[in-house]
Design a protein around this motif. Sequence first.
Motif, PDB file in Angstrom:
ATOM      1  N   TYR A  68      43.495  32.010  24.291  1.00 46.41           N
ATOM      2  CA  TYR A  68      44.348  33.149  24.606  1.00 46.41           C
ATOM      3  C   TYR A  68      44.194  33.449  26.085  1.00 46.41           C
ATOM      4  N   ARG A  69      45.116  34.197  26.619  1.00 49.27           N
ATOM      5  CA  ARG A  69      44.963  34.706  27.984  1.00 49.27           C
ATOM      6  C   ARG A  69      45.870  35.914  28.180  1.00 49.27           C
ATOM      7  N   PHE A  70      45.399  36.877  28.958  1.00 47.31           N
ATOM      8  CA  PHE A  70      46.227  38.000  29.361  1.00 47.31           C
ATOM      9  C   PHE A  70      47.022  37.612  30.596  1.00 47.31           C
ATOM     10  N   ASP A  71      48.213  38.165  30.689  1.00 46.35           N
ATOM     11  CA  ASP A  71      49.097  37.914  31.831  1.00 46.35           C
ATOM     12  C   ASP A  71      49.357  39.263  32.495  1.00 46.35           C
ATOM     13  N   ILE A  72      48.934  39.398  33.742  1.00 48.56           N
ATOM     14  CA  ILE A  72      49.072  40.680  34.448  1.00 48.56           C
ATOM     15  C   ILE A  72      49.687  40.451  35.826  1.00 48.56           C
ATOM     16  N   GLU A  73      50.114  41.551  36.434  1.00 46.96           N
ATOM     17  CA  GLU A  73      50.628  41.511  37.800  1.00 46.96           C
ATOM     18  C   GLU A  73      49.741  42.398  38.665  1.00 46.96           C
ATOM     19  N   LEU A  74      49.213  41.840  39.727  1.00 43.36           N
ATOM     20  CA  LEU A  74      48.339  42.604  40.607  1.00 43.36           C
ATOM     21  C   LEU A  74      49.106  43.719  41.317  1.00 43.36           C
ATOM     22  N   GLY A  75      48.530  44.914  41.299  1.00 46.57           N
ATOM     23  CA  GLY A  75      49.096  46.023  42.054  1.00 46.57           C
ATOM     24  C   GLY A  75      50.487  46.432  41.635  1.00 46.57           C
ATOM     25  N   SER A  76      50.835  46.264  40.370  1.00 48.63           N
ATOM     26  CA  SER A  76      52.187  46.591  39.904  1.00 48.63           C
ATOM     27  C   SER A  76      52.422  48.094  39.797  1.00 48.63           C
ATOM     28  N   GLY A  77      51.327  48.881  39.694  1.00 42.30           N
ATOM     29  CA  GLY A  77      51.477  50.315  39.479  1.00 42.30           C
ATOM     30  C   GLY A  77      51.831  50.669  38.045  1.00 42.30           C
ATOM     31  N   LYS A  78      51.826  49.670  37.147  1.00 43.34           N
ATOM     32  CA  LYS A  78      52.146  49.882  35.738  1.00 43.34           C
ATOM     33  C   LYS A  78      51.026  49.334  34.857  1.00 43.34           C
ATOM     34  N   PHE A  79      50.946  49.877  33.642  1.00 44.15           N
ATOM     35  CA  PHE A  79      49.990  49.367  32.670  1.00 44.15           C
ATOM     36  C   PHE A  79      50.572  48.202  31.858  1.00 44.15           C
ATOM     37  N   ASP A  80      51.811  47.826  32.107  1.00 43.43           N
ATOM     38  CA  ASP A  80      52.436  46.729  31.363  1.00 43.43           C
ATOM     39  C   ASP A  80      51.626  45.438  31.512  1.00 43.43           C
ATOM     40  N   VAL A 263      41.521  34.347  30.952  1.00 41.23           N
ATOM     41  CA  VAL A 263      41.603  35.356  29.887  1.00 41.23           C
ATOM     42  C   VAL A 263      41.829  36.749  30.454  1.00 41.23           C
ATOM     43  N   MET A 264      41.482  36.965  31.725  1.00 41.82           N
ATOM     44  CA  MET A 264      41.667  38.261  32.370  1.00 41.82           C
ATOM     45  C   MET A 264      42.935  38.319  33.219  1.00 41.82           C
ATOM     46  N   GLY A 265      43.696  37.238  33.225  1.00 41.71           N
ATOM     47  CA  GLY A 265      44.923  37.237  33.998  1.00 41.71           C
ATOM     48  C   GLY A 265      44.856  36.476  35.304  1.00 41.71           C
ATOM     49  N   LEU A 266      43.704  35.869  35.611  1.00 42.05           N
ATOM     50  CA  LEU A 266      43.601  35.076  36.831  1.00 42.05           C
ATOM     51  C   LEU A 266      44.219  33.688  36.593  1.00 42.05           C
ATOM     52  N   GLY A 267      44.468  32.971  37.694  1.00 41.28           N
ATOM     53  CA  GLY A 267      45.016  31.617  37.580  1.00 41.28           C
ATOM     54  C   GLY A 267      46.434  31.574  37.066  1.00 41.28           C
ATOM     55  N   LYS A 268      47.213  32.622  37.341  1.00 44.05           N
ATOM     56  CA  LYS A 268      48.613  32.649  36.930  1.00 44.05           C
ATOM     57  C   LYS A 268      49.443  31.898  37.963  1.00 44.05           C
TER      58      LYS A 268
END
Length: 275
Positions: A68-80, A263-268
């Motif tokens: 599994y892995r989480f997909d995040i955006e750095l500094g988006s200002g959102k919790f999405d 898993v924390m959203g790195l390496g996207k």
Amino acid sequence: MNYYHIEVKINTPHKPSYFIGSTIRGAMGYALKKVTCINPSYRCEGCFAQSSCLYQQFYEEKNSFHKYRFDIELGSGKFDFSLYLFDDACDGLPYILSALEMMLTKNGLTKNNYTFNDIEFFLNGQTIYQHGEFKSLDILQKSFKVDSFCPDIKIKLLTPLRIKKNNRFLREDVDLEDILRSIYQKEQEFNHGEKAFKLDYIPHYVTVVKDLSYKPLMRNSNRQRQRMSMDGIVGELALMGLDKRSYELLKLGEVIGVGKQTVMGLGKIEVEDLI
């Protein structure tokens, strides 16, 4: 490889930190243990259910690629955020969704324990949770496949890429082979349960542009009670004359992530065809 893609949309005036990957993963782990644990002692060490425990597979197993892995955006200002589940981890979908709902509506996020009422879940693009209720989960898993090919591409490293080479993390530069090797290792373990240390072919390409930089990033570890480095490489590489096998591996990397701490959203990464 089959997978699920869960997207979470949160409407709130609260603002998260610059890097939310560690926070979200930690909070889901707490909720997932609540949802899945059947051990009266509530302890993982020596537990009789370890071999079939989803929490154990996601959070306690060492020296293996987590499915599994989480997909995040750095500094988006959102919790999405979004979450990918791969292969047999897809079987745990109901537990994962229950944990996500518990995390967001009851337990809360950040040290302020923010909880949210206006949230939506999407599974492979279809709405499955809205207005506090789940809808049907009768949605097929996606099957990874690459239907296109372009020999001229741009690779975007969107969150810090952490790759070890000669037992040291790369800090200022990364080559295509380093990226491909990381993806190939995961592919082999996911599909065949085998360890791979080098590519089974020679990539063909010409590097046209490298615009890379080192990105400092820190996270707080509650388990180790200290701040830890999540530094890595971000930026872009433009390539021409790429072979098809390498293209397919890079497209797989868009789904499973590249390097350490995915898993924390790195390496996207994102692969853009230059037509």
